[in-house]
Every structure is written in structure tokens, then in C-alpha cells.
Design an enzyme around this catalytic site. Structure first.
Site, short mmCIF file in Angstrom:
data_model
loop_
_atom_site.label_atom_id
_atom_site.label_comp_id
_atom_site.label_asym_id
_atom_site.label_seq_id
_atom_site.Cartn_x
_atom_site.Cartn_y
_atom_site.Cartn_z
N CYS A 1 0.95 -1.19 -0.07
CA CYS A 1 -0.05 0.13 0.05
C CYS A 1 0.84 1.29 -0.02
CB CYS A 1 -0.93 -0.10 1.24
SG CYS A 1 -1.90 1.43 1.54
N HIS A 2 0.27 2.40 -0.71
CA HIS A 2 0.85 3.58 -0.42
C HIS A 2 1.60 3.96 0.89
CE1 HIS A 2 0.42 5.90 -4.12
NE2 HIS A 2 1.01 6.71 -3.60
N THR A 3 0.85 3.57 1.98
CA THR A 3 1.39 4.08 3.23
C THR A 3 2.81 3.42 3.66
OG1 THR A 3 -0.89 4.28 3.83
CG2 THR A 3 0.46 4.45 5.81
N HIS B 1 1.09 -3.74 6.02
CA HIS B 1 -0.11 -3.50 7.04
C HIS B 1 -1.39 -4.15 6.23
CE1 HIS B 1 -0.09 0.09 4.62
NE2 HIS B 1 -1.37 0.16 4.86
N GLU B 2 -1.15 -4.78 5.21
CA GLU B 2 -2.25 -5.27 4.39
C GLU B 2 -2.34 -6.90 4.36
OE1 GLU B 2 -4.63 -2.47 1.08
OE2 GLU B 2 -3.06 -3.99 0.20
N CYS C 1 -9.98 -2.51 21.32
CA CYS C 1 -10.09 -3.26 22.79
C CYS C 1 -11.15 -3.32 23.24
CB CYS C 1 -8.91 -2.14 23.68
SG CYS C 1 -9.56 -0.69 24.07
N CYS D 1 -11.38 1.05 26.16
CA CYS D 1 -10.98 2.50 26.39
C CYS D 1 -12.08 3.47 25.81
CB CYS D 1 -9.75 2.77 25.15
SG CYS D 1 -10.26 2.75 23.42
N CYS E 1 -13.51 3.29 22.49
CA CYS E 1 -14.28 2.18 22.13
C CYS E 1 -15.59 2.23 22.74
CB CYS E 1 -13.52 0.69 22.63
SG CYS E 1 -12.31 0.43 21.29
N CYS F 1 -9.59 3.32 17.95
CA CYS F 1 -9.22 2.77 19.31
C CYS F 1 -7.83 3.14 19.59
CB CYS F 1 -9.24 1.23 19.55
SG CYS F 1 -8.66 0.67 20.81
N ARG G 1 -2.23 3.13 20.69
CA ARG G 1 -1.70 3.77 19.57
C ARG G 1 -0.13 4.36 19.99
NH1 ARG G 1 -2.70 9.79 17.74
NH2 ARG G 1 -2.53 10.41 19.89
N CYS H 1 -6.76 -3.14 4.58
CA CYS H 1 -6.53 -1.74 4.34
C CYS H 1 -7.54 -1.10 3.25
CB CYS H 1 -4.98 -1.11 4.22
SG CYS H 1 -4.69 0.42 4.08
N ARG I 1 -3.03 -2.93 -7.24
CA ARG I 1 -2.49 -3.51 -6.08
C ARG I 1 -1.44 -4.76 -6.52
NH1 ARG I 1 -3.06 -0.09 -2.52
NH2 ARG I 1 -4.01 -0.63 -0.65
N1 APR Z 1 -6.25 13.94 -9.90
C1 APR Z 1 -6.91 12.61 -10.20
N2 APR Z 1 -6.33 11.50 -9.63
C2 APR Z 1 -5.18 11.62 -9.28
C3 APR Z 1 -4.45 12.52 -8.90
C4 APR Z 1 -5.03 13.85 -9.46
N3 APR Z 1 -4.45 15.00 -9.30
N4 APR Z 1 -3.32 12.20 -8.50
C5 APR Z 1 -3.30 11.16 -8.61
N5 APR Z 1 -4.42 10.32 -8.77
C6 APR Z 1 -4.65 9.12 -9.05
C7 APR Z 1 -3.60 8.15 -9.46
O1 APR Z 1 -3.66 8.31 -10.76
C8 APR Z 1 -4.15 6.79 -8.75
O2 APR Z 1 -4.71 5.86 -9.71
O3 APR Z 1 -5.18 8.61 -7.79
C9 APR Z 1 -4.78 7.31 -7.45
C10 APR Z 1 -4.18 6.83 -6.35
O4 APR Z 1 -4.05 5.54 -6.29
P1 APR Z 1 -3.03 4.64 -5.43
O5 APR Z 1 -1.75 5.44 -5.50
O6 APR Z 1 -3.02 3.18 -5.88
O7 APR Z 1 -3.62 4.84 -3.92
P2 APR Z 1 -4.57 4.19 -2.78
O8 APR Z 1 -3.64 2.81 -2.41
O9 APR Z 1 -5.92 3.83 -3.62
O10 APR Z 1 -4.76 5.09 -1.94
C11 APR Z 1 -5.13 6.37 -2.05
O11 APR Z 1 -4.78 6.74 0.26
O12 APR Z 1 -3.14 6.04 1.64
C12 APR Z 1 -3.37 6.93 0.90
O13 APR Z 1 -1.41 7.83 -0.08
C13 APR Z 1 -2.55 7.05 -0.34
O14 APR Z 1 -3.63 9.25 -0.57
C14 APR Z 1 -3.24 7.91 -1.15
C15 APR Z 1 -4.83 7.36 -0.90
ZN ZN Z 2 -10.31 0.70 22.59
#
Ligand code: APR
Ligand code: ZN
Length: 370
Positions: free
Chosen positions: A40-42, A62-63, A92, A95, A98, A106, A110, A169, A364
Site C-alpha cells: 500500500c501507499h502508506t 499492514h495489509e 480493545c 478504552c 471504544c 481505538c 496507539r 486496508c 495492487r
Molecule cells: N487527480 C486525479 N487522480 C489522481 C491525481 C489527481 N491530481 N493524482 C493522483 N491520482 C490518482 C492516481 O492516478 C491513482 O490512480 O489517484 C490514484 C491513487 O491510487 P493509489 O496510488 O493506488 O492509492 P491508494 O492505495 O488507492 O490510496 C489512495 O490513500 O493511503 C493513501 O497515499 C494514499 O492518498 C493515497 C490514497
Molecule cells: Zn479501544
């Protein structure tokens, strides 16, 4: 116990595949064998050092989904062999958060989660005598990981773990943002900004809630096909329409959408998502994660004139209580996950998965341990 793991030794470095030592689960902790994990992006944000909680060396991820291998003392809600999804947001049930029944946030563990340890302040991962931090309390880039019992959702045993891992996630965040944090009614219009796993799942949430007009927005034209497959009725590429995205949405909906869902983490998109909500009643739900410290501004009149701006964390879902229902929705065909998985790779290919994500080629990637 020995475990293969992808270690982030420092920010902005390739992950290193290592054999680590995983300590037995302590009191209230559970040893889980991860079957598969999404990327994931995070995880990337952390790796780039942009997460204010960054503490290296660490094991990202985390996924994931897996099975219980061993329970520490006092654990009674899961047993050896159970299928589970690790939760970065614990539940939990004790807390103030919750007990309030007003939030899925929760905060019982944290602090230690954010400092990269188990609730007792220590780590269960060791590499050649060096302690390795946990990440988001889950660290699913290790075949074996230790997770607090209160951060494990027990799920039915007949599910493909390499699919439902995405419920840890992205998919839950998108579907839940619509079903729990928005108020989409049959016949409504919904705009979804950003079509990654989160946005594509938000489209599914809108479809499940009975929305009639579902406008999908992304600067990547390759996203149109899958967005339509999952329920989008319109697609907007902001780079090619020759007008502002917000104006285009207003034209399609006679003034604005009933609900807009932002899934990019990009500030200018967040602002557009708020503006795109219909004056008088439209709701904008923000799910995207901004870079640490960033702020967005809007004219107060936008909300004074009846728009609502909300945020959503893990789709408002209480993991232990509610994730089993999301697994059922997948098993019953209501939520599509398989189509979101563009790449199946081995844990050894983790760096390739990050490259695919950064270049926008993957929806993904799922990493497999078995
Ligand atoms: N306008 C429209 N779409 C956009 C733009 C924009 N300016 N910038 C990026 N995108 C699109 C990308 O092309 C991509 O398809 O947003 C999408 C984001 O998808 P992912 O990168 O796969 O992110 P995702 O895992 O779905 O998470 C979405 O949550 O955790 C956060 O950082 C992550 O902020 C992101 C969001
Ligand atoms: Zn809790």
C-alpha cells in the site's frame, strides 16, 4: 522462530530480504503466519521518510492475512489455526473511544504502535542481535509476525487469504468510507477522486449503496475500464476535459454530487472534492493521506452553505467486530477484490512491487509467502 522478512533498514533504500528471529508472543499477543500481503501507499510513504512516525529499521506491511500459529498467555478470542487479518487500528472494547461507540479509532495501544513496538515497549523482531521495529502494529512483510490480540480480526476459514488480505486496508477503507461515513441514498450521485484500490473500492461502496450516477475521476486513462467494470457510470480525466473537473461534475449532475469521496491524498484534489459536493447538502469524505504537515484551505462559505466535510479512517470499520461482515460481502460477490489485484509476486520481489506502484502500473500487488 526463524522468519523471512523484508527489512527497511533506512529511508529511501531498497528493502532487504533477510532471515530474522521472531520471539514468541507475550501476554495478550499472537504469533501469526502471514499467507499474503498487499503493498500500500502508506508503506511507501514510510519508506520515503515522509511519515512523521518513521523509525528504522522496521518491517513494513499492514495489509495482510494469515493464520494463528501460537497464542500468548491470556489470549482467548483467537486460537491456533484461525484465519485472521491483522489490524493497524486495534479494537480493545475498553478504552473511552471504544466505549463511546462513536468512533472506530481505538487509541488503547496507539502510542506504542506509533513508536514501533508491542504494547510492552519492546520488539519481537531481531536481525543478527539488532532489534527491528514493528510498523503499524502489523509488519506483514514478515512471514511470521506478532500482533496484539486486540488488533486481530478473526475471519471465516474458507476464504482465500491472498485476496481478503486487501480488506486489511485499501478495500475496507474505500467501501467503508461510503457505507459508514457518507450518507449515500438510492438514486444519489457520487464522485470518486483517484482510482487506486481505495477509490475503486469506494466506487463499489457507491454501487452497493444504490447510487445511480457514479463519476470516476483519475489522471490515468488506464483506470477507466476497471472503474466502469466496478460500477462507474462516467469517467473524467482532468487532463483532457478542457474545463475544471468541478465544472464538469456540476454539468453532469445539475450543480454537484450528493457525495464526493477523495482517494488521492493530493491537497488540490481534496479541495476540488469539497467544491464538487452539492451546495446545501453535499458531503465530501476525505480518505487520502496527505504528506506529513500539509494543510488544505477552503472558503468557509462552502460549508456555511450546507456542505459537510468529513474524514474516514479504515472506512469507519471496527476491525474485530465488523471485518467478518466485509469478508462475507466478498464471499457473496458483493465486493470485488480479485480485479483489484494486478500483480501477484513473491515476498522476494517486494522492491518490484514498490516500483510498479510508483509508476502507476499496478492497482495492487499482492506478495505471497507460500
Ligand atoms: N487527480 C486525479 N487522480 C489522481 C491525481 C489527481 N491530481 N493524482 C493522483 N491520482 C490518482 C492516481 O492516478 C491513482 O490512480 O489517484 C490514484 C491513487 O491510487 P493509489 O496510488 O493506488 O492509492 P491508494 O492505495 O488507492 O490510496 C489512495 O490513500 O493511503 C493513501 O497515499 C494514499 O492518498 C493515497 C490514497
Ligand atoms: Zn479501544
Amino acid at each position: 522462530m526463524k522468519s523471512i522478512a523484508a527489512i527497511a533498514l533506512e529511508s529511501n533504500q531498497l528493502l532487504s530480504i533477510e532471515e530474522i528471529e521472531v520471539m514468541p508472543p507475550g501476554e495478550g499477543e499472537v504469533l501469526v503466519e502471514i499467507a499474503a500481503t498487499g503493498v500500500c501507499h502508506t508503506d511507501a510513504v514510510m519508506l520515503e521518510g515522509l511519515n512523521s512516525k518513521a523509525s528504522f529499521p522496521t518491517i513494513l506491511g499492514h495489509e495482510g492475512a494469515g493464520r494463528v500459529v501460537e497464542c500468548g498467555t491470556g489470549v482467548n478470542s483467537v486460537a491456533v489455526g484461525d484465519s485472521v487479518i491483522p489490524l493497524y487500528g486495534a479494537e480493545c472494547r475498553q478504552c473511552p473511544h471504544c466505549i463511546s461507540q462513536r468512533t472506530n479509532l481505538c487509541w488503547s495501544i496507539r502510542e506504542t504502535r506509533d513508536q514501533g513496538t508491542m504494547p510492552d515497549g519492546s520488539t519481537r523482531f531481531w536481525l543478527n542481535g539488532l532489534p527491528i521495529n514493528h510498523f503499524m502494529g502489523t509488519s506483514t512483510f514478515s512471514r511470521y509476525t506478532v500482533v496484539p490480540e486486540i488488533a486481530l480480526a478473526k475471519i471465516r476459514s474458507d476464504t482465500p487469504l491472498d485476496k481478503v488480505c486487501l480488506l486489511g486496508c485499501g478495500v475496507t477503507t474505500g467501501v467503508g468510507a461510503v457505507l459508514n461515513d457518507a450518507d449515500v441514498r438510492p438514486g444519489d450521485s457520487v464522485a470518486v477522486f483517484g482510482l487506486g484500490a481505495v477509490g475503486l473500492s469506494a466506487i463499489q461502496g457507491a454501487r452497493i449503496a444504490g447510487a445511480m450516477t457514479i463519476i470516476a475521476i483519475d489522471i490515468n486513462p488506464a483506470k477507466e475500464a476497471i472503474a466502469r467494470k466496478l460500477g462507474a457510470t462516467h469517467f473524467i480525466n482532468p487532463n483532457t476535459i478542457g474545463q475544471r473537473t468541478v465544472e464538469c461534475i456540476a454539468d453532469l449532475t445539475a450543480g454537484g454530487v450528493d457525495t464526493s469521496i477523495e482517494c488521492t491524498g493530493v491537497l488540490s484534489v481534496m479541495r476540488d472534492a469539497v467544491e464538487a459536493a452539492h451546495v446545501g447538502w453535499g458531503t465530501c469524505v476525505l480518505t487520502g493521506v496527505e504528506a506529513s504537515g500539509q494543510e488544505v484551505s477552503i472558503p468557509p462559505v462552502w460549508v456555511r452553505y450546507g456542505r459537510t466535510v468529513k474524514g474516514s479512517y479504515f472506512g469507519g470499520v471496527r476491525g474485530r467486530s465488523e471485518l467478518p461482515t466485509y469478508v462475507d460481502m466478498y464471499m457473496n460477490g458483493l465486493i470485488e477484490i480479485d480485479a483489484l489485484i494486478s500483480h501477484n509476486l513473491k515476498i522476494q520481489d517486494v522492491n518490484q512491487a514498490f516500483d510498479l506502484m510508483r509508476s502507476g502500473q499496478s492497482t495492487r500487488s499482492v506478495l505471497h509467502f507460500e
